[in-house]
Design an enzyme around this catalytic site. Structure first.
Site, mmCIF file in Angstrom:
data_model
loop_
_atom_site.group_PDB
_atom_site.id
_atom_site.type_symbol
_atom_site.label_atom_id
_atom_site.label_comp_id
_atom_site.label_asym_id
_atom_site.label_seq_id
_atom_site.Cartn_x
_atom_site.Cartn_y
_atom_site.Cartn_z
ATOM 1 N N HIS A 24 -0.322 -3.274 10.896
ATOM 2 C CA HIS A 24 0.694 -4.156 11.482
ATOM 3 C C HIS A 24 0.940 -3.841 12.954
ATOM 4 C CE1 HIS A 24 1.445 -5.933 7.593
ATOM 5 N NE2 HIS A 24 1.509 -4.715 7.080
ATOM 6 N N GLN A 63 0.076 -11.849 9.815
ATOM 7 C CA GLN A 63 0.677 -10.663 9.188
ATOM 8 C C GLN A 63 0.007 -9.349 9.591
ATOM 9 O OE1 GLN A 63 -0.180 -8.941 5.483
ATOM 10 N NE2 GLN A 63 1.681 -9.706 4.514
ATOM 11 N N GLN A 98 0.830 -1.202 0.000
ATOM 12 C CA GLN A 98 0.000 0.000 0.000
ATOM 13 C C GLN A 98 0.867 1.255 0.000
ATOM 14 O OE1 GLN A 98 -3.276 -0.528 2.567
ATOM 15 N NE2 GLN A 98 -4.074 1.540 2.380
ATOM 16 N N ARG A 127 -9.520 -8.387 3.112
ATOM 17 C CA ARG A 127 -8.495 -7.782 3.976
ATOM 18 C C ARG A 127 -8.658 -6.269 4.030
ATOM 19 N NH1 ARG A 127 -3.057 -5.770 3.211
ATOM 20 N NH2 ARG A 127 -1.552 -6.570 4.758
ATOM 21 N N SER A 162 4.041 -6.457 2.792
ATOM 22 C CA SER A 162 2.696 -6.372 3.359
ATOM 23 C C SER A 162 1.667 -6.909 2.365
ATOM 24 C CB SER A 162 2.396 -4.929 3.782
ATOM 25 O OG SER A 162 1.189 -4.835 4.489
ATOM 26 N N LEU A 163 0.811 -6.045 1.829
ATOM 27 C CA LEU A 163 -0.157 -6.443 0.798
ATOM 28 C C LEU A 163 0.519 -7.215 -0.331
ATOM 29 C CD1 LEU A 163 -2.770 -6.136 -1.008
ATOM 30 C CD2 LEU A 163 -1.834 -3.910 -1.668
#
Length: 295
Positions: A194, A243, A9, A112, A87-88
Site C-alpha cells: 500500500h 488499492q 495478510q 495479486r 486489504s486482501l
C-alpha cells in the site's frame, strides 16, 4: 444491521481451515477446486505447513482468501447488510457479496500475490506500526522524511501503519518516537504494501482486473480506497486497482458502516484482529455493537 468483515495478510496460521474442510463436504469441494485452479495443493500447506511456509506471499494471500470465502459460502453465516475486507480481505468481501465469482476472485488474488512478491524482491521495503499519535501528525512527519514512506493502514484511531523503503521507514520510526509516539515498531513483512513501491504490481494487475466480470453486489462493500459503500461495478474495479498503492482506510470504513446503521459485526476467516479494531473504533464513536468471529 449486520456487517461481514474479512481479514487480510497476517491472519494465517498452521492448520487453518482444516476443520472446515473435514466437516463440510461443500467447503471441501470448494477447496479442492482451488487446488486445481492454483496448480498446486494449497490445502496441504494450509493444513500441514509451518509458519514459514504460510508466510510466502504466493501462499498467504490465496490461503486467507480461500479460508474466508469457504466460510462465507459454506459456513452457514447467513446474510449481511454490508461488508468490508482489510486489504486482501476486500476480494473475499466481494465474492461473499456476489460481485465476483469464486474462481475469478481466486485467480485475481493469486495474480495479486505474484505481482506483489515481484515488487518485494525488486525493491526492499518494509512497514511499521505507529501507536499513540494522531494520524495527522504521523502524516506530517512521514511527509518530511527523505525517501518513500507513507501511511498505509489506518487501523484505528491512534494506530496507523506506515510503509516505504527500509531506510525511510527506519528514519520515520526514529522521528515519530522523538515526536512522542508511544511505539513505532517495524513489522515482520516482506515489502512496502500500500505504498508507491507497489506501482509495478498495480500495473501488472490492471489487465486482470479489467478483464474480470464484476457485478453489482447483493449488499454494499465498503472499499479500502474510498471508505464508502460501493455498489457500482465500474467503481469497484477502479478502487481495486488503486488499492495496491493507496492506504487501507479501515478506521474510516468502519466509522462509515457504523453511521449507516451497522450494529452486528462478524469477522469471517482466520484470526481475530478485525474484531479488536472494530471494538476500539466503536468505543471511540460511543456506539454499542456486537462483535463476533468464525474461523
Amino acid at each position: 444491521m449486520k456487517a461481514f468483515l474479512f481479514p487480510g495478510q497476517g491472519a494465517q496460521f498452521p492448520g487453518m481451515a482444516k476443520v472446515l474442510y473435514e466437516s463440510s463436504k461443500e467447503a471441501g469441494n470448494l477447496m479442492e477446486k482451488a487446488n486445481e485452479i492454483l496448480g498446486f495443493r494449497i490445502t496441504d500447506i494450509m493444513f500441514n505447513g509451518t509458519d514459514a511456509d504460510l508466510k510466502a506471499t504466493r501462499v498467504t494471500q490465496p490461503a486467507i482468501f480461500l479460508h474466508s470465502v469457504a466460510l462465507a459460502l459454506c459456513g452457514g453465516v447467513g446474510d449481511a447488510d454490508m461488508a468490508a475486507g482489510h486489504s486482501l480481505g476486500e476480494f473475499s468481501a466481494l465474492v461473499a457479496a456476489g460481485a465476483i465469482d469464486f474462481e475469478d476472485g481466486l485467480r485475481l488474488v493469486a495474480a495479486r500475490a505474484s505481482a506483489m512478491q515481484k515488487c518485494c524482491e525488486a525493491v526492499p521495503g518494509g512497514m511499521a506500526a505507529v501507536i499513540g499519535m494522531p494520524n495527522s501528525q504521523v502524516e506530517e512527519i512521514c511527509a518530511g522524511i527523505d525517501g518513500t514512506v507513507v501511511p498505509a493502514n489506518y487501523n484505528s484511531d491512534g494506530q496507523l501503519v506506515i510503509s516505504g523503503t527500509v531506510e525511510a521507514v527506519a528514519a520515520a520510526c526514529e522521528a515519530l518516537k522523538a515526536a512522542g509516539a508511544k511505539r513505532a515498531l517495524p513489522l515482520g513483512v516482506g515489502g512496502a504494501f500500500h505504498s508507491p513501491l507497489m506501482e509495478p504490481a498495480r500495473t501488472e494487475l490492471a489487465e486482470a482486473i479489467r478483464a474480470t466480470e464484476v457485478r453489482a453486489p447483493k449488499f454494499p462493500v465498503y472499499q479500502n480506497v474510498s471508505a464508502c459503500a460501493e455498489t457500482d461495478p465500474a467503481r469497484i474495479k477502479e478502487n481495486l486497482l488503486k488499492q495496491l498503492t493507496s492506504p487501507v482506510r479501515w478506521t474510516q470504513s468502519v466509522k462509515a458502516m457504523l453511521a449507516d446503521g451497522a450494529s452486528d459485526f462478524l469477522e469471517i476467516g482466520p484470526g481475530t484482529v478485525l474484531q479488536g479494531l472494530v471494538k476500539r473504533i466503536a468505543a471511540a464513536e460511543q456506539k454499542e455493537v456486537n462483535i463476533t468471529g468464525i474461523q
